[in-house]
Design a protein around this motif. Structure first.
Motif, mmCIF file in Angstrom:
data_model
loop_
_atom_site.group_PDB
_atom_site.id
_atom_site.type_symbol
_atom_site.label_atom_id
_atom_site.label_comp_id
_atom_site.label_asym_id
_atom_site.label_seq_id
_atom_site.Cartn_x
_atom_site.Cartn_y
_atom_site.Cartn_z
ATOM 1 N N ASP A 1 0.514 -8.529 22.385
ATOM 2 C CA ASP A 1 1.067 -7.213 22.057
ATOM 3 C C ASP A 1 0.104 -6.567 21.069
ATOM 4 N N GLU A 2 -0.584 -5.506 21.496
ATOM 5 C CA GLU A 2 -1.637 -4.892 20.688
ATOM 6 C C GLU A 2 -1.322 -3.420 20.440
ATOM 7 N N LEU A 3 -1.397 -3.022 19.149
ATOM 8 C CA LEU A 3 -1.147 -1.634 18.771
ATOM 9 C C LEU A 3 -2.106 -1.227 17.655
ATOM 10 N N PHE A 4 -2.877 -0.177 17.896
ATOM 11 C CA PHE A 4 -3.750 0.398 16.875
ATOM 12 C C PHE A 4 -3.424 1.881 16.717
ATOM 13 N N LYS A 5 -3.368 2.331 15.459
ATOM 14 C CA LYS A 5 -3.085 3.736 15.171
ATOM 15 C C LYS A 5 -4.113 4.284 14.179
ATOM 16 N N TYR A 6 -4.502 5.543 14.429
ATOM 17 C CA TYR A 6 -5.445 6.225 13.551
ATOM 18 C C TYR A 6 -4.856 7.581 13.139
ATOM 19 N N VAL A 7 -5.174 7.978 11.911
ATOM 20 C CA VAL A 7 -5.024 9.365 11.481
ATOM 21 C C VAL A 7 -6.412 9.834 11.058
ATOM 22 N N VAL A 8 -6.931 10.848 11.748
ATOM 23 C CA VAL A 8 -8.312 11.297 11.550
ATOM 24 C C VAL A 8 -8.287 12.752 11.111
ATOM 25 N N ASP A 9 -8.982 13.043 10.017
ATOM 26 C CA ASP A 9 -8.947 14.395 9.452
ATOM 27 C C ASP A 9 -10.332 14.765 8.934
ATOM 28 N N GLY A 10 -10.484 16.001 8.482
ATOM 29 C CA GLY A 10 -11.766 16.444 7.947
ATOM 30 C C GLY A 10 -12.868 16.386 8.996
ATOM 31 N N ASP A 11 -13.999 15.791 8.614
ATOM 32 C CA ASP A 11 -15.121 15.587 9.539
ATOM 33 C C ASP A 11 -15.219 14.136 9.983
ATOM 34 N N ALA A 12 -14.130 13.410 9.912
ATOM 35 C CA ALA A 12 -14.138 11.979 10.206
ATOM 36 C C ALA A 12 -14.192 11.716 11.704
ATOM 37 N N MET A 13 -14.532 10.465 12.023
ATOM 38 C CA MET A 13 -14.573 10.026 13.419
ATOM 39 C C MET A 13 -13.875 8.677 13.548
ATOM 40 N N GLY A 14 -13.051 8.554 14.557
ATOM 41 C CA GLY A 14 -12.421 7.285 14.881
ATOM 42 C C GLY A 14 -12.724 6.908 16.311
ATOM 43 N N ALA A 15 -12.807 5.610 16.575
ATOM 44 C CA ALA A 15 -13.054 5.127 17.930
ATOM 45 C C ALA A 15 -12.301 3.820 18.140
ATOM 46 N N PHE A 16 -11.687 3.700 19.300
ATOM 47 C CA PHE A 16 -11.005 2.466 19.693
ATOM 48 C C PHE A 16 -11.375 2.150 21.127
ATOM 49 N N ALA A 17 -11.821 0.915 21.356
ATOM 50 C CA ALA A 17 -12.069 0.422 22.713
ATOM 51 C C ALA A 17 -11.480 -0.973 22.796
ATOM 52 N N GLY A 18 -10.548 -1.162 23.698
ATOM 53 C CA GLY A 18 -9.894 -2.453 23.825
ATOM 54 C C GLY A 18 -9.869 -2.916 25.266
ATOM 55 N N LEU A 19 -10.151 -4.183 25.476
ATOM 56 C CA LEU A 19 -10.121 -4.774 26.814
ATOM 57 C C LEU A 19 -9.215 -5.986 26.801
ATOM 58 N N ILE A 20 -8.239 -5.987 27.702
ATOM 59 C CA ILE A 20 -7.435 -7.187 27.960
ATOM 60 C C ILE A 20 -7.874 -7.752 29.303
#
Length: 449
Positions: A313-332
């Motif tokens: 059971d996999e859960l990732f959460k992001y809050v991205v603001d300003g000039d920020a960068m978020g990245a998520f890559a997941g493989l099951i």
């Protein structure tokens, strides 16, 4: 000269000094690490799994490496504060890349638990370290190769068969120096059959105006019927880079919780490679990232179901603001013979500005029909209707936004099995969303180094 060449040259030039300050169990893999770096180099932007982390740029910085093991003074009682109220912890430190102990850190640990310097443990029990060091982590992984090339110390946590550790084992990684510094930190966790433990890692940068780089590798073995809760909390600085690669193997009936929380950072790349090797094992993987200004957080996970009847059971959460960068890559990945697999993956994100960017790529690779698997992603903004409703009830817009962001992160926080840590994190997240520069407070600790 590429960025990686400077570290290979450093190793060649100071190899005798490097080897003399580290045990043979660590030294024997350095040649293979150097060959891997020479052959593969660093990932380019065209490499899909490293598309959003420019390792060449990160490692081209002129970081020092403490090959000579110069003792760097640090006083946690004056400059580091970390407290989880009503939570008893056995507290150890890693100062840059050197293991240290705090006063009374072993008083609450039961027999059958060993928490030690990796280098020291390798000298008193070389067979154990040689059996586990480098066993899970792939030497062709660039973070693993660089860490293995330069590693001189780290942490060993060994919980013997049947031992259940009640107090949380807390490891605080502290960056402190007057000049830019790289730390190659290595962590080895071995949970023997039917053992239980909770481990909390906290990354903290004391010298906020100095550039640091953490190159960390964690190898975790969850034996048959064992239970491991692994929490990782980053509170570093905006000019600290973190390259972390965690490798986990689970045996039959084991249960593991992995929880990665990034509250303050500069550039962070977190990797998770997990593998099921026995039936009826369970993995819960949670993660959260709060990114603003120009911060970067890149998460990659690969969960391999190689045997039947395991659960993820996999859960990732992001809050991205300003000039920020978020990245998520997941493989099951579900192998051909891994029937009765249950695996769920979700990545949900809030983007709060026109200049913030979020990339998401959840993936399933399944070679068996008898499974229950799903994956999904969502990227959106705060609900304007909810904001309006709250403001009509007398709540200011800023406070309403704060409350909605907190609510968004609630299911990740609620996944923490320790109530004191869960309550503490709620407060830290609230402070983070409120714009405080640091959420750590109270509780001085002493260091016996």
């Amino acid at each position: 000269m590429g960025a990686i060449d400077q570290y290979i040259d450093l190793w060649k030039e100071h190899r005798n000094l490097l080897d003399s300050n580290a045990p043979e169990a660590l030294n024997k893999l350095r040649d293979a690490a150097a060959e891997s770096l020479k052959e593969h180099g660093l990932p380019a932007s065209k490499d899909e799994n490293y598309r959003y982390t420019d390792m060449e740029k990160i490692l081209s910085h002129d970081y020092g490496v403490n090959i000579g093991r110069v003792k760097i003074s640090v006083n946690p009682a004056e400059t580091f504060r970390c407290d989880v109220p009503m939570l008893t912890t056995s507290l150890f430190l890693v100062v840059n890349d050197a293991f240290a102990e705090t006063a009374g850190c072993r008083d609450v640990l039961p027999d059958g638990v060993e928490v030690m310097s990796l280098a020291a443990y390798a000298r008193i029990n070389p067979e154990f370290i040689e059996k586990h060091y480098g066993e899970l982590a792939d030497i062709d992984n660039p973070i693993v190769a660089l860490n293995t090339l330069l590693c001189q110390d780290g942490v060993v946590i060994r919980v013997r068969k049947g031992v259940k550790v009640e107090p949380t084992i807390q490891i605080v990684n502290i960056f402190q120096n007057t000049a830019p510094l790289m730390a190659a930190r290595r962590v080895l966790i071995v949970m023997e059959e039917d053992s239980e433990a909770r481990v909390l890692f906290c990354d903290h940068t004391q010298t906020a105006d100095v550039a640091f780089c953490s190159v960390q590798v964690v190898e975790a073995f969850a034996g048959k019927g064992s239970r491991l809760d692994y929490y990782d909390l980053e509170e570093s600085s905006q000019i600290t880079s973190r390259l972390s690669s965690l490798w986990l193997r689970q045996e039959e009936g084991s249960e593991v919780l992995l929880d990665s929380m990034t509250l303050y950072n500069g550039i962070t790349r977190n990797e998770f490679f997990t593998k099921f090797c026995g039936r009826h094992a369970r993995l819960r993987m949670l993660g959260m990232g709060i990114e603003d200004e120009s911060r970067r957080l890149d998460t990659y996970s690969r969960i391999a179901h190689d045997v039947p009847e395991c659960n993820t059971d996999e859960l990732f959460k992001y809050v991205v603001d300003g000039d920020a960068m978020g990245a998520f890559a997941g493989l099951i990945y579900v192998a051909e013979g891994a029937s009765k697999t249950e695996a769920y993956q979700s990545n949900r994100n809030l983007v709060g500005s026109d200049t913030a960017v979020m990339h998401s790529k959840p993936q399933l690779e399944i070679y068996n029909d008898d499974v229950k698997c799903s994956h999904g992603t969502a990227i959106g903004q705060l609900d304007e209707k909810q904001l309006f409703y709250m403001m009509t009830r007398g709540i200011s817009e800023d406070q309403a936004r704060l409350m909605l962001k907190q609510a968004f992160m609630s299911d990740v926080i609620d996944g923490i099995s320790l109530p004191p840590l869960r309550d503490r994190l709620k407060l830290m997240v609230e402070r983070r969303f409120a714009g405080e520069k640091s959420a750590c407070s109270s509780c001085p600790v002493g260091c016996n180094s």
